[in-house]
Design an enzyme around this catalytic site. Sequence first.
Site, short mmCIF file in Angstrom:
data_model
loop_
_atom_site.label_atom_id
_atom_site.label_comp_id
_atom_site.label_asym_id
_atom_site.label_seq_id
_atom_site.Cartn_x
_atom_site.Cartn_y
_atom_site.Cartn_z
N SER A 1 -9.29 -3.83 73.84
CA SER A 1 -10.02 -4.00 73.79
C SER A 1 -10.68 -3.30 73.92
O SER A 1 -12.16 -3.09 73.64
CB SER A 1 -10.30 -5.37 75.17
OG SER A 1 -9.58 -4.85 76.14
N ASP B 1 -8.81 7.05 73.22
CA ASP B 1 -7.95 5.65 73.92
C ASP B 1 -7.93 5.44 75.39
O ASP B 1 -8.79 5.85 76.16
CB ASP B 1 -6.48 5.75 73.96
CG ASP B 1 -5.93 5.17 73.31
OD1 ASP B 1 -6.05 3.24 73.20
OD2 ASP B 1 -5.12 4.93 72.76
N GLY B 2 -7.22 3.74 75.54
CA GLY B 2 -7.64 3.71 76.69
C GLY B 2 -6.26 3.25 77.52
O GLY B 2 -5.66 4.27 76.99
N GLY C 1 -1.28 -3.15 74.12
CA GLY C 1 -1.06 -3.79 72.88
C GLY C 1 0.19 -3.47 72.28
O GLY C 1 -0.28 -3.60 70.63
N GLU D 1 0.05 5.62 69.14
CA GLU D 1 -1.01 6.62 69.69
C GLU D 1 0.24 7.28 70.15
O GLU D 1 -1.60 8.74 70.64
CB GLU D 1 -0.99 5.03 71.36
CG GLU D 1 -1.89 4.55 71.11
CD GLU D 1 -1.80 3.06 72.17
OE1 GLU D 1 -2.75 2.12 71.81
OE2 GLU D 1 -0.97 3.45 72.97
C1 5RP Z 1 -2.29 -0.33 73.52
C2 5RP Z 1 -2.59 0.42 74.87
C3 5RP Z 1 -4.16 0.06 75.35
O1 5RP Z 1 -5.15 1.30 75.13
C4 5RP Z 1 -3.91 -0.29 76.42
O2 5RP Z 1 -2.90 -1.33 76.62
C5 5RP Z 1 -5.55 -0.83 77.40
O3 5RP Z 1 -5.83 -1.88 76.59
P1 5RP Z 1 -7.00 -1.80 77.11
O4 5RP Z 1 -8.12 -1.19 76.32
O5 5RP Z 1 -7.29 -3.75 75.86
O6 5RP Z 1 -7.42 -3.16 78.42
O7 5RP Z 1 -2.07 1.04 74.88
O8 5RP Z 1 -0.97 -0.07 73.16
#
Ligand code: 5RP
Length: 218
Positions: free
Chosen positions: A30, A81-82, A97, A103
């Site tokens: 997200s 990336d998050g 996710g 990733e």
């Molecule tokens: C997906 C990830 C995302 O970066 C992680 O889950 C963070 O998600 P969000 O930005 O929705 O909080 O690793 O595989």
Amino acid sequence: MTQDELKKAAAHAALDHVVEGSIVGVGTGSTVNHFIDALAGMRDRIRGAVSSSEASTQRLRAHGIEVFDLNGIESLPVYVDGADEIDGGFAMIKGGGGALTREKIVAAVSERFVCICDASKKVEVLGRFPLPVEVIPMARSHVTRALRALGGEPRLREGFVTDNGNLILDVHGLSITDPVATETHINQIVGVVTNGLFAVRGADVLLLAAPGGVQRMD
Ligand code: 5RP
């Protein structure tokens, strides 16, 4: 500010790290969705993107951003990336996710990992967030036993199949004081594709959004 507004603020701050004329490595989630939407505003100033998931690919293409195959690319200047958790040494748990393997692959060919998070993701010790482990389906029971032997409590992510056709075991109850050792150890279990610890190759820059603003740490 809501958590989503904080995610958006971190995502927008990442635009300053995008190298003009380059191909951008793009994560999943997200927070990254906000980044993709913001990146669309400068799509004429980048060549395109390499994506870490089908979901991000679709969103990038919907914005008219070209998505390249990673196999044709030697190196990316920046990967954005998050994370689900990030510690003081910039080791992370990722994979909430389910996109952890792609990733990790895109991050591996990137010179700089820019992590975008709201402040709730910053922790002292990793492990409160269950550690995702991508597993080849026929190895599910074997890997479950091996993860239990490590002291964790693996739970199958019900009804979920990764973009690679595999399963996710979410491992609860780990306190990860040596993220590099834990990442390396779990990856040695036969049947594990990869685990969601990003410690061997952690983040280089953290853009952490709190109500007072986005703090850059590197
Ligand atoms: C997906 C990830 C995302 O970066 C992680 O889950 C963070 O998600 P969000 O930005 O929705 O909080 O690793 O595989």
